[in-house]
Design a protein around this motif. Structure first.
Motif, PDB file in Angstrom:
ATOM      1  N   LEU A  84       1.044  -1.374  -0.184  1.00  6.90           N
ATOM      2  CA  LEU A  84      -0.012  -0.196  -0.123  1.00  6.90           C
ATOM      3  C   LEU A  84       0.485   1.649  -0.048  1.00  6.90           C
ATOM      4  N   ASP A  85       1.599   1.508   0.587  1.00  2.00           N
ATOM      5  CA  ASP A  85       2.898   2.971   0.800  1.00  2.00           C
ATOM      6  C   ASP A  85       3.753   2.795  -0.156  1.00  2.00           C
ATOM      7  N   ARG A  86       4.066   1.535  -0.826  1.00  3.42           N
ATOM      8  CA  ARG A  86       4.538   1.562  -2.575  1.00  3.42           C
ATOM      9  C   ARG A  86       3.607   2.433  -3.590  1.00  3.42           C
ATOM     10  N   LEU A  87       2.302   2.322  -3.819  1.00  4.81           N
ATOM     11  CA  LEU A  87       1.327   2.250  -4.033  1.00  4.81           C
ATOM     12  C   LEU A  87       0.949   3.544  -4.117  1.00  4.81           C
ATOM     13  N   ALA A  88       0.657   3.759  -3.045  1.00 10.83           N
ATOM     14  CA  ALA A  88       0.601   5.385  -2.618  1.00 10.83           C
ATOM     15  C   ALA A  88       1.724   6.794  -2.991  1.00 10.83           C
ATOM     16  N   LYS A  89       3.033   5.745  -3.213  1.00 12.78           N
ATOM     17  CA  LYS A  89       3.792   6.965  -3.565  1.00 12.78           C
ATOM     18  C   LYS A  89       3.552   6.806  -4.701  1.00 12.78           C
ATOM     19  N   ALA A  90       3.740   6.186  -5.696  1.00  5.99           N
ATOM     20  CA  ALA A  90       3.428   5.652  -7.229  1.00  5.99           C
ATOM     21  C   ALA A  90       2.547   7.041  -7.688  1.00  5.99           C
ATOM     22  N   ALA A  91       1.574   6.699  -6.886  1.00  4.89           N
ATOM     23  CA  ALA A  91       0.406   7.638  -7.483  1.00  4.89           C
ATOM     24  C   ALA A  91       0.647   9.137  -7.338  1.00  4.89           C
ATOM     25  N   ARG A  92       0.672   9.364  -6.042  1.00  6.12           N
ATOM     26  CA  ARG A  92       1.284  10.933  -5.440  1.00  6.12           C
ATOM     27  C   ARG A  92       2.192  11.509  -6.738  1.00  6.12           C
ATOM     28  N   ARG A  93       3.317  10.267  -6.505  1.00  3.31           N
ATOM     29  CA  ARG A  93       4.212  11.382  -7.948  1.00  3.31           C
ATOM     30  C   ARG A  93       3.632  10.839  -9.479  1.00  3.31           C
ATOM     31  N   ASP A  94       2.214  10.337  -9.625  1.00  2.00           N
ATOM     32  CA  ASP A  94       1.415  10.400 -10.668  1.00  2.00           C
ATOM     33  C   ASP A  94       0.319  11.458 -11.058  1.00  2.00           C
ATOM     34  N   GLU A  95       0.904  12.424 -10.014  1.00  3.99           N
ATOM     35  CA  GLU A  95      -0.450  13.000  -9.465  1.00  3.99           C
ATOM     36  C   GLU A  95      -2.057  13.004  -9.648  1.00  3.99           C
ATOM     37  N   LEU A  96      -1.992  11.276  -9.216  1.00  2.40           N
ATOM     38  CA  LEU A  96      -3.575  11.074  -9.204  1.00  2.40           C
ATOM     39  C   LEU A  96      -3.857  11.435  -7.662  1.00  2.40           C
ATOM     40  N   GLN A  97      -5.417  11.155  -7.047  1.00  2.00           N
ATOM     41  CA  GLN A  97      -5.817  11.133  -6.193  1.00  2.00           C
ATOM     42  C   GLN A  97      -5.851  10.406  -5.116  1.00  2.00           C
ATOM     43  N   VAL A  98      -5.208  10.055  -4.299  1.00  2.00           N
ATOM     44  CA  VAL A  98      -5.190   9.166  -3.222  1.00  2.00           C
ATOM     45  C   VAL A  98      -5.944   9.290  -2.014  1.00  2.00           C
ATOM     46  N   CYS A  99      -6.764   7.962  -1.538  1.00  2.00           N
ATOM     47  CA  CYS A  99      -7.522   7.759  -0.950  1.00  2.00           C
ATOM     48  C   CYS A  99      -7.552   6.833  -0.067  1.00  2.00           C
ATOM     49  N   VAL A 159      -6.473   6.907  -6.889  1.00  2.00           N
ATOM     50  CA  VAL A 159      -6.314   5.066  -6.475  1.00  2.00           C
ATOM     51  C   VAL A 159      -6.870   5.396  -5.129  1.00  2.00           C
ATOM     52  N   LEU A 160      -8.017   4.155  -5.038  1.00  2.00           N
ATOM     53  CA  LEU A 160      -7.703   3.999  -2.917  1.00  2.00           C
ATOM     54  C   LEU A 160      -7.292   3.010  -3.138  1.00  2.00           C
ATOM     55  N   LEU A 161      -7.119   2.739  -1.577  1.00  2.00           N
ATOM     56  CA  LEU A 161      -6.128   2.258  -1.299  1.00  2.00           C
ATOM     57  C   LEU A 161      -6.865   1.543   0.391  1.00  2.00           C
ATOM     58  N   PHE A 162      -7.149   0.282   0.567  1.00  2.00           N
ATOM     59  CA  PHE A 162      -8.088   0.024   0.840  1.00  2.00           C
ATOM     60  C   PHE A 162      -7.286  -1.168   2.018  1.00  2.00           C
ATOM     61  N   GLU A 163      -6.522  -0.346   3.051  1.00  2.00           N
ATOM     62  CA  GLU A 163      -6.379  -1.810   4.586  1.00  2.00           C
ATOM     63  C   GLU A 163      -7.030  -2.595   4.934  1.00  2.00           C
ATOM     64  N   ARG A 164      -6.495  -3.339   5.903  1.00  2.00           N
ATOM     65  CA  ARG A 164      -7.283  -4.331   6.397  1.00  2.00           C
ATOM     66  C   ARG A 164      -8.875  -4.933   6.037  1.00  2.00           C
ATOM     67  N   GLY A 165      -8.585  -5.604   4.291  1.00  2.00           N
ATOM     68  CA  GLY A 165      -9.425  -5.105   3.618  1.00  2.00           C
ATOM     69  C   GLY A 165     -10.033  -6.816   4.263  1.00  2.00           C
TER      70      GLY A 165
END
Length: 143
Positions: A26-41, A91-97
């Motif tokens: 999840l952290d890696r995906l959030a970092k990549a999404a922010r780098r690409d200027e995508l909205q992360v939730c 990019v929607l990230l769900f922890e502990r699905g």
């Protein structure tokens, strides 16, 4: 992603979709999404027991509009048109699905369908739209 460590290009709408990942991804995906200027939730599903609680958490984590109707149809509508969170992709990230999956399997399945519909809608409208649900590493054993 955890099982084979493949990487998606989050800027490509054609790759939009719903994916199961390991918690560490999840952290890696959030970092990549922010780098690409995508909205992360990010939404934490830890201890989430049912649809009602899920929708409450999504209302907060996605800052859903006040008009949000707290039902599946309203969620589907909001996720297809995320105009209140202007971005060129999401990019929607769900922890502990796994917590929701174990506590309310039907609600979990419905959530997956709603997310998949939104991802398809995003791709059809040339907008990157991804949802990543973190599951424990043992969920990928034997993959």
């Amino acid at each position: 992603m955890s099982a084979h460590r493949f990487d998606l290009d989050l800027t490509q709408p054609a790759q939009s979709g719903v994916y199961f990942v390991g918690t560490a991804d999840l952290d890696r995906l959030a970092k990549a999404a922010r780098r690409d200027e995508l909205q992360v939730c990010r939404t934490d599903l830890g201890g989430c027991a049912d649809k009602h609680e899920l929708l409450q958490r999504l209302a907060v984590s996605l800052t859903l509009p006040a008009s949000f109707g707290h039902n599946w149809d309203a969620l589907a509508d909001c996720l297809r048109d995320m105009g209140w969170l202007p971005a060129w992709g999401y990019v929607l990230l769900f922890e502990r699905g796994d917590d929701l999956r174990n506590a309310a399997p039907e609600d979990f399945t419905t959530l997956l369908g709603v997310l998949d519909d939104a991802a398809t809608f995003g791709a059809d409208h040339d907008k990157p739209w991804f949802a990543f649900l973190a599951l424990p590493d043992e969920a990928f054993d034997g993959s």
